[in-house]
Each structure stands twice: as structure tokens, then as C-alpha cells.
Design a protein around this motif. Sequence first.
Motif, short mmCIF file in Angstrom:
data_model
loop_
_atom_site.label_atom_id
_atom_site.label_comp_id
_atom_site.label_asym_id
_atom_site.label_seq_id
_atom_site.Cartn_x
_atom_site.Cartn_y
_atom_site.Cartn_z
N ALA A 149 -12.03 -3.59 -6.62
CA ALA A 149 -11.96 -2.18 -6.26
C ALA A 149 -12.47 -1.30 -7.39
O ALA A 149 -12.49 -1.71 -8.55
N HIS B 172 -4.11 3.70 -4.11
CA HIS B 172 -3.76 3.35 -2.72
C HIS B 172 -2.85 2.13 -2.62
O HIS B 172 -2.48 1.73 -1.53
N GLN C 37 -18.93 1.86 -8.18
CA GLN C 37 -19.13 1.22 -6.88
C GLN C 37 -20.17 0.12 -6.90
O GLN C 37 -19.99 -0.94 -6.31
N ARG D 17 0.83 -1.20 0.00
CA ARG D 17 0.00 0.00 0.00
C ARG D 17 0.86 1.25 0.00
O ARG D 17 2.03 1.23 0.36
N GLN E 222 -9.25 3.40 -6.74
CA GLN E 222 -8.54 2.82 -5.60
C GLN E 222 -7.13 2.36 -5.95
O GLN E 222 -6.33 2.11 -5.06
N TRP F 180 -9.75 1.05 4.48
CA TRP F 180 -8.71 0.93 3.45
C TRP F 180 -7.80 -0.25 3.68
O TRP F 180 -7.10 -0.69 2.79
N HIS G 234 -12.72 -2.86 -2.05
CA HIS G 234 -12.28 -1.49 -1.81
C HIS G 234 -13.04 -0.51 -2.67
O HIS G 234 -13.01 -0.60 -3.89
N TYR G 235 -13.74 0.40 -2.04
CA TYR G 235 -14.24 1.57 -2.76
C TYR G 235 -14.36 2.70 -1.76
O TYR G 235 -14.16 2.49 -0.56
#
Length: 546
Positions: free
Chosen positions: A308, A315, A271, A103, A312, A299, A293-294
Motif C-alpha cells: 500500500a 484505513h 503509487q 479496517r 493507506q 478498499w 491498496h492505493y
Amino acid sequence: MLKLQIISTTFPAGHKLWVARDPQGISQWSAGSERHRAMGQPLPGDEVYQRLSVLQARGPLGSLARLAAALGSQGIAPGPGLGDPGHILAAGLGILQEAVAGRIVFQDRLMSLLRDEGLWPLEAARLLDYASYHGLVEQLPGISRLSWGALRCNRCGGQNVVFEPCPVCRRRECPLCTDCLTLGASRGCRILVSAPFSGKAFSGEADFTLAYQLTPAQVRAAAQLEEFWQSPSQRTLVWAACGAGKTEVTYPLMRRALREGHQVLFAVPRQDVVRELAERFRSAFTGVEIAVHYGGQPWQAQGQLVIATTHQVLHFYQRFGLAILDEVDAFPYHGSEMLRFGLIRALGPKGKLVEMSATPNPVPRKGTAVTIPVRHHGYPLPEPEFVKSRSGEIPPAILKLIEESPHQWIVFVPTVAACEELAAALREKLREKVAACHSRHPQRHEEIKAFRYGEKRIIVATAVLERGVTFPGVQVVVVDADHPVFSRSALVQMAGRVGRTADHPSGTVVLCGTRKNGAIKGAQAMIKQLNQEGAELGLLKGEGYA
Ligand SMILES: [Zn+2]
Ligand SMILES: [Zn+2]
């Protein structure tokens, strides 16, 4: 902790310059043979790293700067001890590495996570200093000055940076990136912490089951993707006919990557699609942890298979052995330097990328993409017919066709105004209920519902119905198909609403316009190319392409 300090450390084997948050804490964790001195004053992140690059420069200027800094350097008085430093390191490092591996995250966010895990801020700061000194994490300011003077955001790669009074560091001019503002401010004084994902996430048991069989076209594409995995190639494109089912084609590839211990990313623009996919993947895959992940989700969600939204990708850091990106021709990915930058960074050093689209731009040359030219029912894609007409009008012959047809029709129009106007005109001419659907329509969901349940036979719509919807048996007319808002992709997608289900595998698509422009010709050619390929491969049913 907002300001950072350049530290000069000498140890028996050499010397290094690095950056610390808590100079007074260094003696708590450093080896007895190391000697640390503070170089200059503590500075905000962007300034400290700029200064560091001057000190690390080769040549006479660098040497001079180092000499001057060494003369002005100071010894560091040890700060208060915080319990057993060995214990803090042992307990904290695991938490830190789990949080950061794969990340890239702003330090303040990371700190609040470490606090939730029971570490005091000063403990967390010392832990981060230890980790960065030993190269376990990397750190950078939100904004860096490049060697030629330009400023660059290290979160998104953007170079649109403004100077503003900063509520965080209180400087009157703190650099702020305007490219990624929607993700929260990336500033010169904020520090990004990252670490590559190095460990293998073992998912040797990963497998999937499908409630239905893949079609011959899908089986062929899935095999090609597995060949791609074994080839030296880093990137491939999947070009699938609208409604041909490209998601499940990637399952065997994902299983293979997971079984080899890689992390896999599946990214989509919206999403609601992420949530829907998460459900599908959870019921199809076993032996693998799935993370979703959204925006607004935690996170740090763990899992080897990550679903995701496209944004995303910013990240993640050197995490994925395989990334699959859907709808690469559409917003937000298409033309976004930022997301491309993020995606490349999210991939591991030998990571592979699969891009998927129903309307790739540019159209791939034959044999250069993995194609799924045929829908599950095996009938050819309806090819759009062009009918010359006056602007804003449905030509009389087509109006008659709609009137006499037993089917439902979507009438696509380029603008909201045209939508309202044409819906009203059709109600009057055809004397039946006509639904209208555009982004500003207060009851658009009710209108779509009325159309879906057959209470209304005709719906006039803007691009909001262009993608991702299936109405069995529907036919399509595009009014003003030569309007600049209708790209080739948009026309292919709108045509792709027709003939999606096995009960109604064919139908009519009419493109009306004053002239046949490039987008219309392109859309016709694109659909024809897929049908021809399907025919050549012997995958098509029905007449005309036998
Ligand atoms: Zn600032
Ligand atoms: Zn940025």
C-alpha cells in the motif's frame, strides 16, 4: 440513519447504555429477556457520543444525568419486520465481518458495500446495530470532543478541526477535520466503523523464490531481521546503502510472519512503486494472497500480504502482525503525526514495525540498526568530495573534468530557475546538447529519455532525479550543495546515483558550495560510516577499505 439514538438496555444480568441507528428494529433481533428504552432524541454522531460520555460518567454528575435521562426515556414501538431476522443475521454478519475486519471505514462507504452485497439499507442498519450491541464492531464519530474540550479526528488523530455548514447533516456548524481532507471529509456527523482483525489468516504454505542470490551483506541483514521477529522488541530500523537492495532482505521475515498466520503490510510512499512491488512480490511469493491498496483502488481488496501507499495505513485497524515501511525519512511519512497515528492503529496488539531508509534521521548509533552497508557488487559507496566555489557556479576545474570525461553527468541544482540558467550556460560553454529536468519542464520525460539513451551526455536536474533512478556509469555534481533545499538525506541520495551497477561500481561525486555546511558534513559522514562498517565486516571489495 444519519442520527443515532442512545438506548438504555436492561437484561437479567445488568444494564447498558449504547447507540443504535434503528431503534425500532431492535426488537427484531434482541433476546426476549432484554428491555430497551430510548434516552432523549436522536442526534448526529458527535453529539450522541458526547451525550453518551456524560451519561456514562462516574460520580454524582453522571448519576444525576442518568436519573434525568431515565425519567425522560421512552419505550420503543417495534418497527416493521424484514423477512426472517435470523436469516438476515446469518447471511449478513459474515459479509459485514469480512468487510470490516482489520479496517476502519466510514459507515456510508460500508453501507454502499453492503448494498452491493444485496442487503437493503434498513437490513444493513439493523445488522450494524446488532454487531455493535454485541461488540463485534466498534463505532465512533468522525470527530470527538475530548474530555478537556479539544476536538480530535478519529480517522487521522488530527486536532485541526473547523466548524462549517454541513451538506450531510445540515447543521450550520458541523466539525470537520482539515488534516485529512485529502482523503475525503471526516466530519462530526459521519460514523467510523471498525473491527480488529482477530482470525488467523493461514498462510502456512507461504514461500518465495529469488532469481538471484542474496549478497553476504543482505544475508546478514535478513538473519538479523528474523532475530528481531523472535525478540521482544516491537520496532527496528533497516539502514541500507543507496542501491543495496533492502526490499528482498525482508522476504524471509515476511515469509515467517505469514507462515505464523499474521497479516503483513509493506508500505511505500508512491503509487508507481506500489505497482512495481506488487509485480515483484507476485512473481517471488507463492502460497499467499497479495492485496494492493492505493488511492482509487477497491478498499476491500483481500489478501494476507498488503502492499500500500503510506497514506493507506489510515484505513486499517489492528490488522497487521508485521508492518514494513520504506523510505521513512521522506515525504509523506517523515514528521507526519497523522501517518504515525495511523500506523500504530493498523498494527495488531503485538504487531512489529520495520522502518527502512537509506538516509535515516537521526543517524542510528552503531549497533542499533540492521545495516546493509554494501551494494550487491561489493564496492564501496563513492564518497562525495567538497569543492569550494562561488554561488551558482561549477568551478573551472570541475567543468574541465566534465568536459574531458567520457562519462555521463547529472548536475544537480537547487531551483528551477538555476536549472534553466545553468543548462543554457553549459550548452554554450561546452558546445554540446545538455538536457534539463525539473518538475515544471513540459518535456522532462523526453529529456530523461534522451539522457538515458545517451543522446545527451549531461543533464541538469533539480531534486526530481534525486531518488529511485539508475543511470549506469553516471557521475554527479551538486551545484550550491550548501543551499537550504539540500538536506543531508537529499545529498546522500544524489551521491547514491553513482556506482550503482556492477559494470560501473565506482565514480565521482562533487559537492560544490561557498561553505561546507552541516548537511554536507553530515552526508559525507553518513556515507563514510557505511563504508567503514562494510570494511569492518569484511564485505567490501576494492582498494582503500581493504
Ligand atoms: Zn455534518
Ligand atoms: Zn482527520
